[in-house]
Design a protein around this motif. Structure first.
Motif, short mmCIF file in Angstrom:
data_model
loop_
_atom_site.label_atom_id
_atom_site.label_comp_id
_atom_site.label_asym_id
_atom_site.label_seq_id
_atom_site.Cartn_x
_atom_site.Cartn_y
_atom_site.Cartn_z
N ARG A 278 0.94 -1.29 0.04
CA ARG A 278 -0.08 0.13 -0.16
C ARG A 278 0.75 1.31 0.13
NH1 ARG A 278 -3.70 -0.49 4.81
NH2 ARG A 278 -2.10 -2.15 5.60
N GLN A 281 2.42 1.85 -3.47
CA GLN A 281 1.20 2.49 -4.34
C GLN A 281 0.87 3.87 -4.05
OE1 GLN A 281 0.03 0.78 -7.29
NE2 GLN A 281 -0.63 2.82 -7.71
N TYR A 282 0.84 3.98 -2.65
CA TYR A 282 0.58 5.49 -2.33
C TYR A 282 1.81 6.56 -2.94
CZ TYR A 282 0.14 9.61 0.59
OH TYR A 282 -0.02 10.60 1.30
N LEU A 284 3.63 6.13 -5.37
CA LEU A 284 3.70 6.05 -7.04
C LEU A 284 2.45 7.26 -7.19
CD1 LEU A 284 4.13 2.45 -8.03
CD2 LEU A 284 5.40 4.43 -8.33
N ASP A 285 1.38 7.02 -6.46
CA ASP A 285 0.23 8.16 -6.67
C ASP A 285 0.52 9.35 -6.40
OD1 ASP A 285 -1.16 5.97 -7.53
OD2 ASP A 285 -2.32 5.73 -5.61
N LEU A 286 1.40 9.68 -5.28
CA LEU A 286 1.57 10.69 -4.88
C LEU A 286 2.82 11.49 -5.73
CD1 LEU A 286 1.26 12.75 -2.23
CD2 LEU A 286 3.33 11.78 -1.17
N LYS A 288 2.79 11.12 -8.91
CA LYS A 288 1.95 11.67 -9.92
C LYS A 288 1.58 12.97 -9.78
CE LYS A 288 0.49 7.14 -12.13
NZ LYS A 288 -0.59 6.40 -11.58
N GLU A 289 0.85 13.09 -8.77
CA GLU A 289 0.28 14.33 -8.01
C GLU A 289 1.43 15.24 -7.95
OE1 GLU A 289 -3.11 14.79 -7.14
OE2 GLU A 289 -3.70 12.99 -7.67
N SER A 292 1.99 16.43 -11.29
CA SER A 292 0.98 17.37 -11.77
C SER A 292 1.05 18.65 -11.16
CB SER A 292 -0.30 16.77 -12.40
OG SER A 292 -0.66 16.72 -10.79
#
Ligand code: UTP
Length: 316
Positions: A278, A281-282, A284-286, A288-289, A292
């Motif tokens: 988890r 994944q967190y 990796l998502d962060l 991306k954020e 951007s």
């Protein structure tokens, strides 16, 4: 040659770099995911063949003693509920050969070490700082013990640091290479400014010393910052018997520093069986954020927090 059997862990400092968390809690008890920092250090000692450990504590450091004590009520509760795995975790910190001594006033690392004189006696011993986690294939303390077995002399761990950070460390002035990653030292200097630092090799939190260090500490005047400095005592020791510097090539985690703590938590979280997937994944998502440019907006409080409660609001 005497075997190295004893280690001391100084853990009596104020931990000012981690305030306000350390106002009422020992920084050595700050957990990395779910394990207090000091437990990593005790585990390194045991993995290195150390048999007896003295922890130097002080005011507000009782949680360290309690952590390594048994907790019969909790153990009974976990047993009754069949929570065997948790029970194992709780029990693995008991039954070790741990001793405690108090440093009434934190007058410096050298002064903390002096409290261990009677415990150490007349053999070589190891000092392991209570807020530095070291990771390597062979535990760093074991590397120092192997160094002692070869050189029959004190061995202390050093590591390259960015030149602009020398004023945070004891720094060595090299004399000559004495072997693979091993140096003869001309001088040990406590916290030199970058323009005065003779190298980027900094003393990190592991030392193997001969007991003659205590005679020096007993008569040592306060040094940098008005504290009894272990580095000053080592410099004096090096004038009568060799103190080798052993370069550490593994990972060092300075948990007593806020950024160091965050990095350590992420690194260990990425290895922890219960959270690693988890967390990855967190992250990796962060990432991306962050790319951007959205993160600041998302994390900021929706409305400005009231003046009196600003810090709480921002954490939500
Ligand atoms: P540090 O200088 O990193 O610890 O000492 P500190 O003083 O607690 O922290 P800051 O700098 O104010 O944030 C290294 C180790 O030596 C212990 C500390 O507990 C730490 O584990 N120490 C330091 C003592 O036991 N006694 C002292 O008088 C000073």
């Amino acid at each position: 040659m005497q075997k190295v059997r004893k280690a001391i862990i100084p853990a009596a400092g104020y931990g000012t770099r981690f305030l306000p968390a350390t106002k009422a809690m020992p920084k050595e008890m700050i957990p990395i995911v779910d394990k207090p920092t000091i437990q990593f250090i005790v585990e390194e000692a045991i993995a290195s063949g150390i048999e007896d450990i003295l922890i130097i504590t002080g005011k507000l450091k009782r949680p360290i003693e309690d952590h390594f004590d048994s907790n019969p009520e909790l153990e009974e509760n976990l047993r009754a509920k069949g929570k065997e795995e948790l029970l194992e975790l709780v029990e693995e910190t008991t039954g070790l050969n741990l001793y405690f001594a108090r440093q009434a006033y934190p007058l410096g690392l050298g002064h903390a070490v002096l409290q261990a004189k009677a415990f150490v006696g007349d053999g070589p011993f190891v000092i392991m700082l209570g807020d530095d986690i070291m990771a390597d294939d062979v535990p760093l303390t074991k590397q120092l013990i192997e160094g002692y077995e070869k050189t029959h002399a004190s061995n202390i761990a050093v590591m390259r640091v960015p030149h602009e950070e020398t004023a945070n460390y004891g720094i060595i002035e090299l004399e000559a290479q004495a072997g693979e990653g091993l140096y003869n030292v001309r001088k040990f200097i406590e916290k030199p400014e970058p323009d005065e630092a003779p190298s980027d090799l900094a003393i990190i939190g592991r030392y193997l010393l001969t007991p003659e260090i205590f005679d020096i500490l007993e008569h040592l005047e306060p040094g940098k910052g008005g504290e009894i400095q272990l580095t000053d005592a080592i410099d004096i020791l090096n004038k009568t018997q060799r103190v080798f510097a052993k370069e550490f090539k593994g990972e060092r985690y300075d948990v007593g520093d806020k950024f160091g703590f965050l990095k350590t938590t992420i690194q260990y979280g990425l290895k922890h069986p219960q959270v690693k997937d988890r967390l990855k994944q967190y992250i990796l998502d962060l990432a991306k954020e962050l790319k951007s440019g959205n993160v600041d907006n998302q994390m900021a409080p929706k409305a400005p927090a009231p003046e009196h409660d600003k810090s709480n609001q921002q954490l939500k």
